[in-house]
Design an enzyme around this catalytic site. Structure first.
Site, PDB file in Angstrom:
ATOM      1  N   LYS A 111       0.832  -1.216   0.000  1.00 16.40           N
ATOM      2  CA  LYS A 111       0.000   0.000   0.000  1.00 16.40           C
ATOM      3  C   LYS A 111       0.861   1.259   0.000  1.00 16.40           C
ATOM      4  O   LYS A 111       0.552   2.232  -0.674  1.00 16.40           O
ATOM      5  CB  LYS A 111      -0.933   0.020   1.218  1.00 16.40           C
ATOM      6  CG  LYS A 111      -1.994  -1.045   1.185  1.00 16.40           C
ATOM      7  CD  LYS A 111      -3.044  -0.743   0.137  1.00 16.40           C
ATOM      8  CE  LYS A 111      -4.063  -1.867   0.124  1.00 16.40           C
ATOM      9  NZ  LYS A 111      -4.959  -1.855  -1.002  1.00 16.40           N
ATOM     10  N   LYS A 194      -4.748 -17.285 -13.334  1.00 14.68           N
ATOM     11  CA  LYS A 194      -6.141 -17.549 -13.008  1.00 14.68           C
ATOM     12  C   LYS A 194      -6.996 -16.289 -13.024  1.00 14.68           C
ATOM     13  O   LYS A 194      -6.476 -15.172 -13.040  1.00 14.68           O
ATOM     14  CB  LYS A 194      -6.237 -18.284 -11.669  1.00 14.68           C
ATOM     15  CG  LYS A 194      -5.636 -17.565 -10.496  1.00 14.68           C
ATOM     16  CD  LYS A 194      -5.866 -18.423  -9.246  1.00 14.68           C
ATOM     17  CE  LYS A 194      -5.734 -17.561  -8.025  1.00 14.68           C
ATOM     18  NZ  LYS A 194      -6.298 -18.145  -6.820  1.00 14.68           N
ATOM     19  N   LYS A 197      -9.855 -10.506  -9.810  1.00 16.20           N
ATOM     20  CA  LYS A 197     -10.455  -9.189  -9.940  1.00 16.20           C
ATOM     21  C   LYS A 197      -9.419  -8.174 -10.440  1.00 16.20           C
ATOM     22  O   LYS A 197      -9.662  -7.433 -11.381  1.00 16.20           O
ATOM     23  CB  LYS A 197     -10.999  -8.757  -8.584  1.00 16.20           C
ATOM     24  CG  LYS A 197     -11.775  -7.481  -8.658  1.00 16.20           C
ATOM     25  CD  LYS A 197     -12.113  -6.980  -7.273  1.00 16.20           C
ATOM     26  CE  LYS A 197     -12.442  -5.511  -7.349  1.00 16.20           C
ATOM     27  NZ  LYS A 197     -12.161  -4.793  -6.116  1.00 16.20           N
TER      28      LYS A 197
END
Ligand code: TRP
Length: 329
Positions: A111, A194, A197
């Site tokens: 972050k 895979k 999102k």
């Protein structure tokens, strides 16, 4: 019977990868365990959703999980912010978490890198809130993906530290719930890896027909086989893997044969795949949209879930307060 807790992100709709992966296992998991499923809306505040988005995200996620088969009779399904005991346990656990160890978690370091202008304290203590989510029910097992393993490890650390500090054997150390061999990996449409999102390579359960056709037609393929029975490249294997989930065996055999004979036209395969995904999605999508519009039903489910969760949370908090030494006069 074990107590299993699943935390569900309040942002992001379910895609086929979620559906054939974790969600299918959740449906089974709830038959054999005392399960809590909750939507982590406090956690989402680290990214400042608008009040409308916050509520609508929770509504959609709740509707989706109900539509795919979470059973409010068997499990407790609730919204994190409905349980006031969670922030209180979070406060107590914060006293027992070191800034240094929080700063060293990979998600926090990520972050700092990706959003240097918004390194809020909520991000730093994210693992503490997550530990509170888990420990509030004294859960034994938590199904987590790879990206959440470190957070679960932190929850174990905080549980152990609490027990040690107060010389009690109160919190179990939550272990990962293992789906074992059953965890199906669903590939994305971008030819590698895979469905996910963040990768933006997914088909969502709520995608409409047009969107599905567009996404599938754009899926990565290759220039086609040039030799009989040629080994398939990953993007093509992925298209067949997706077919395996939604198409009839005869359809798969048909296109495999075309591939092996070097007669395949990927356009035809994709068209068929898109139609089969649409057929598969249709009843689920209908269900999701119906439930998401039924406020009375959602309210009822959220209330029942919150009541069950509160009962367990209140008991834990009462005991924790006693252990710590808060005593009524
Ligand atoms: N951090 C999890 C995620 O991003 C969501 C979550 C919040 C969670 N609290 C939890 C998961 C407790 C498991 C247990 O996916």
């Amino acid at each position: 019977m074990e107590t299993v807790l699943s935390g569900i992100r309040s942002t992001g709709n379910l895609h086929l990868g979620n559906y054939f992966g974790a969600v299918k296992n959740f449906i089974k998991m709830q038959e054999e365990n005392n399960c809590y499923f909750f939507i982590a809306d406090y956690h989402s505040l680290t990214t400042y959703p608008t009040p409308e988005d916050l509520h609508n995200n929770v509504r959609m996620v709740l509707a989706e999980y109900l539509a795919v088969g979470l059973d409010p009779e068997k499990s407790s399904i609730y919204v994190q912010s409905d349980i006031r005991e969670i922030p209180e346990l979070y406060l107590l656990l914060n006293m027992n978490a070191y800034v240094g160890e929080l700063e060293r978690t990979t998600s926090f370091k990520d972050k700092i890198r990706t959003q240097p202008n918004n390194v809020n304290a909520g991000l730093l203590t994210y693992p503490v809130l997550m530990a509170a989510d888990i420990l509030i029910h004294r859960a034994n097992k938590v199904p987590v993906g790879k990206d959440q393993e470190q957070n679960l490890e932190m929850a174990r650390k905080f549980a152990k530290r609490f027990n040690h500090l107060y010389k009690v054997d109160y919190f179990p150390e939550p272990q990962p719930y293992n789906f074992g061999e059953e965890l199906v990996k669903v590939p994305g449409l971008d030819g590698a890896g895979k469905m996910g999102k963040t990768a933006g390579n997914g088909i969502y359960l709520v995608d409409d027909e047009k969107t599905i056709r567009k996404k599938v037609m754009r899926a990565v393929s290759d220039s086609g086989p040039t030799e009989m029975n040629q080994k398939m490249a990953e993007p093509i294997q992925n298209l067949f893997s997706l077919m395996k989930l939604v198409s009839d065996q005869s359809t798969i055999d048909f296109f495999k044969e075309k591939y092996n004979n070097c007669e395949i036209r990927y356009g035809d395969l994709k068209k068929q795949l898109a139609e089969d995904i649409i057929k598969f999605n249709a009843p689920i999508r209908k269900n999701i949209l119906e439930i998401s519009e039924d406020s009375a039903y959602l309210r009822k489910i959220a209330n029942i879930g919150a009541e069950k969760a509160r009962e367990s949370a209140a008991k834990t908090l009462k005991e924790v307060r006693e252990i710590i030494g808060f005593k009524p006069f």
